[in-house]
Design a protein around this motif. Structure first.
Motif, short mmCIF file in Angstrom:
data_model
loop_
_atom_site.label_atom_id
_atom_site.label_comp_id
_atom_site.label_asym_id
_atom_site.label_seq_id
_atom_site.Cartn_x
_atom_site.Cartn_y
_atom_site.Cartn_z
N SER A 104 0.86 -1.18 0.00
CA SER A 104 0.00 0.00 0.00
C SER A 104 0.90 1.23 0.00
N TRP A 105 0.77 2.07 -1.02
CA TRP A 105 1.64 3.23 -1.09
C TRP A 105 1.38 4.19 0.08
N SER A 106 0.12 4.40 0.39
CA SER A 106 -0.22 5.31 1.49
C SER A 106 -0.01 4.65 2.84
N GLY A 107 -0.14 3.34 2.87
CA GLY A 107 -0.04 2.62 4.15
C GLY A 107 -1.30 2.73 4.98
N GLU A 108 -2.35 3.29 4.39
CA GLU A 108 -3.60 3.48 5.14
C GLU A 108 -4.78 2.80 4.42
N THR A 109 -4.52 1.85 3.59
CA THR A 109 -5.58 1.15 2.86
C THR A 109 -6.44 0.35 3.84
N ARG A 110 -7.68 0.79 4.03
CA ARG A 110 -8.52 0.20 5.08
C ARG A 110 -8.87 -1.25 4.79
N GLU A 111 -8.89 -1.64 3.48
CA GLU A 111 -9.24 -3.03 3.15
C GLU A 111 -8.22 -4.03 3.68
N LEU A 112 -7.01 -3.54 4.00
CA LEU A 112 -5.98 -4.44 4.52
C LEU A 112 -6.09 -4.67 6.03
N SER A 113 -6.98 -3.93 6.69
CA SER A 113 -7.03 -3.98 8.15
C SER A 113 -7.40 -5.37 8.67
N ASP A 114 -8.31 -6.07 8.00
CA ASP A 114 -8.69 -7.40 8.46
C ASP A 114 -7.54 -8.39 8.31
N VAL A 115 -6.78 -8.24 7.24
CA VAL A 115 -5.61 -9.12 7.03
C VAL A 115 -4.58 -8.87 8.13
N VAL A 116 -4.33 -7.59 8.42
CA VAL A 116 -3.36 -7.23 9.47
C VAL A 116 -3.81 -7.79 10.82
N ALA A 117 -5.09 -7.62 11.13
CA ALA A 117 -5.61 -8.10 12.42
C ALA A 117 -5.50 -9.61 12.52
N TYR A 118 -5.82 -10.31 11.44
CA TYR A 118 -5.76 -11.78 11.42
C TYR A 118 -4.32 -12.25 11.65
N CYS A 119 -3.37 -11.64 10.94
CA CYS A 119 -1.97 -12.05 11.07
C CYS A 119 -1.44 -11.76 12.47
N ALA A 120 -1.85 -10.62 13.04
CA ALA A 120 -1.41 -10.30 14.39
C ALA A 120 -1.99 -11.30 15.40
N ARG A 121 -3.22 -11.71 15.19
CA ARG A 121 -3.89 -12.65 16.10
C ARG A 121 -3.22 -14.01 16.08
N PHE A 122 -2.81 -14.49 14.88
CA PHE A 122 -2.24 -15.83 14.77
C PHE A 122 -0.72 -15.80 14.58
N ASP A 123 -0.11 -14.67 14.89
CA ASP A 123 1.35 -14.53 14.91
C ASP A 123 1.98 -14.89 13.56
N VAL A 124 1.36 -14.44 12.49
CA VAL A 124 1.92 -14.63 11.14
C VAL A 124 2.80 -13.43 10.81
N PRO A 125 4.08 -13.63 10.50
CA PRO A 125 4.98 -12.50 10.21
C PRO A 125 4.47 -11.66 9.03
N MET A 126 4.59 -10.34 9.18
CA MET A 126 4.11 -9.43 8.13
C MET A 126 5.22 -8.52 7.61
N ILE A 127 5.29 -8.42 6.29
CA ILE A 127 6.17 -7.49 5.60
C ILE A 127 5.29 -6.45 4.92
N SER A 128 5.73 -5.22 4.88
CA SER A 128 4.98 -4.21 4.12
C SER A 128 5.92 -3.47 3.19
N ILE A 129 5.40 -3.10 2.02
CA ILE A 129 6.11 -2.21 1.10
C ILE A 129 5.22 -0.99 0.93
N THR A 130 5.68 0.14 1.43
CA THR A 130 4.85 1.34 1.48
C THR A 130 5.72 2.58 1.29
#
Length: 333
Positions: A104-130
């Motif tokens: 996400s160029w802006s880093g504020e794409t709201r559609e990604l919020s559920d993915v972020v929350a899910y990964c945080a809940r199940f401890d899935v490592p996250m990389i971002s390019i922004t």
């Protein structure tokens, strides 16, 4: 009223804008800890047990989808998940042994919020390019890769152009880095690209070479007339010489025959043809190829040596023959 512009100059201006953005990105990698993040990111993906899951919306989503294909074709299993679909069941695709890369160029794409929350809940490592180091996405991912605020090629600085190029370049650079870290070879490429142009280029010559009775071969003590006959019958412009053990010891080309006849023009045709044997005309050794040699490499060797054909040899025995014309007809170039 339409603005009058020079299309070529406009294209060149856009390319200069892209180049400036890439140069800014290169400079950013050496400061602000970005270099360490990228190194850690590459090692994380290399050591993961599952797949690399990519996600993004809009132009970033298109880039993420393309990168998933690039990673997969270069040895890193990858899969694109659309964030809107993820919120309606596709989150189940993401497993705890996966790594997720969010774009996400802006880093504020709201559609990604559920993915972020899910990964945080199940401890899935996250990389971002922004492009925003202060964004929600950069703050909530463990491996944020921050790209510079480069000017878009769009004259209004609005349409994602330079920004998408930088995202694509960073993703492709990571894929190539992982390819190198895995020792991904040309043979590995062929396993993932059996079709199309790339498949032809990466095909081993053992799968397309002439062989068996098609091979132009004579014994070393064969008379010149037999060599001429073999060249004419097989039509490759070359004959291989075998010793008593069946090993390839040299070659004779139609050019060798012509030069021999020219140098003996004063003699009778009968004496010239029968007085010499194949061994006296042959070029010892000659260019040889291995059965596992890739088609593109074989073509390069033939062209570099300015020859039209070469024998394929295994354990010193001639097992095949490939020609420049044959390789070009098969789409190798």
């Amino acid at each position: 009223m339409l603005e009058k512009i020079d299309p070529l100059q406009s294209v060149l201006a856009s390319l200069r804008c892209f180049q400036d953005g890439l140069e800014q990105m290169q400079a950013e990698l050496t400061k602000n800890g970005n270099g360490d993040v990228i190194s850690d990111t590459a090692r994380l993906i290399l050591e993961m047990k599952g797949r690399l899951i990519l996600s993004g919306v809009g132009k970033s989503g298109h880039i993420a989808r393309k990168l998933a294909a690039t990673f997969s074709s270069t040895g890193t299993p990858a899969y694109f998940v659309h964030p809107a679909e993820a919120s309606h069941g596709d989150l189940g695709v993401i497993q705890d042994n996966d790594v997720v890369l969010l774009m996400s160029w802006s880093g504020e794409t709201r559609e990604l919020s559920d993915v972020v929350a899910y990964c945080a809940r199940f401890d899935v490592p996250m990389i971002s390019i922004t492009g925003n180091s202060e964004s929600t996405l950069a703050r909530k991912t463990q491996y944020p890769i921050i790209l510079p605020h480069a000017e878009e090629a769009c004259p209004h600085n609005l349409a994602p152009t330079t920004s998408t190029l930088l995202q694509l370049a960073m993703g492709d650079a990571l894929a190539v880095t992982l390819l190198r870290m895995r020792g991904f070879s040309e043979e590995s490429f062929r396993n993932f690209h059996p079709g199309g142009k790339l498949g032809s280029v990466l095909q081993p010559i053992s799968e397309l070479m002439f062989k068996g009775d098609q091979l132009p071969l004579v014994e070393m003590d064969a008379p010149i007339i037999e060599v001429i006959s073999e060249i004419s019958n097989k039509g490759f412009g070359i004959v291989g010489m075998r010793d008593v053990g069946g090993n390839l010891v040299g070659v004779i080309t139609d050019g060798d025959i012509r030069r021999y006849l020219e140098s003996n023009a004063s003699g009778t045709m009968k004496s010239v043809i029968w007085k010499a044997t194949a061994a006296s005309l042959m070029t010892p050794g000659g260019v040889r190829l291995e059965p596992e040699r890739l088609s593109a490499r074989a073509l390069n060797i033939l062209q570099k040596n300015k020859i039209s054909a070469a024998f394929v040899v295994e354990d010193s025995k001639p097992v095949g023959l490939v020609t420049v014309l044959q390789l070009l007809q098969r789409g190798v170039a």
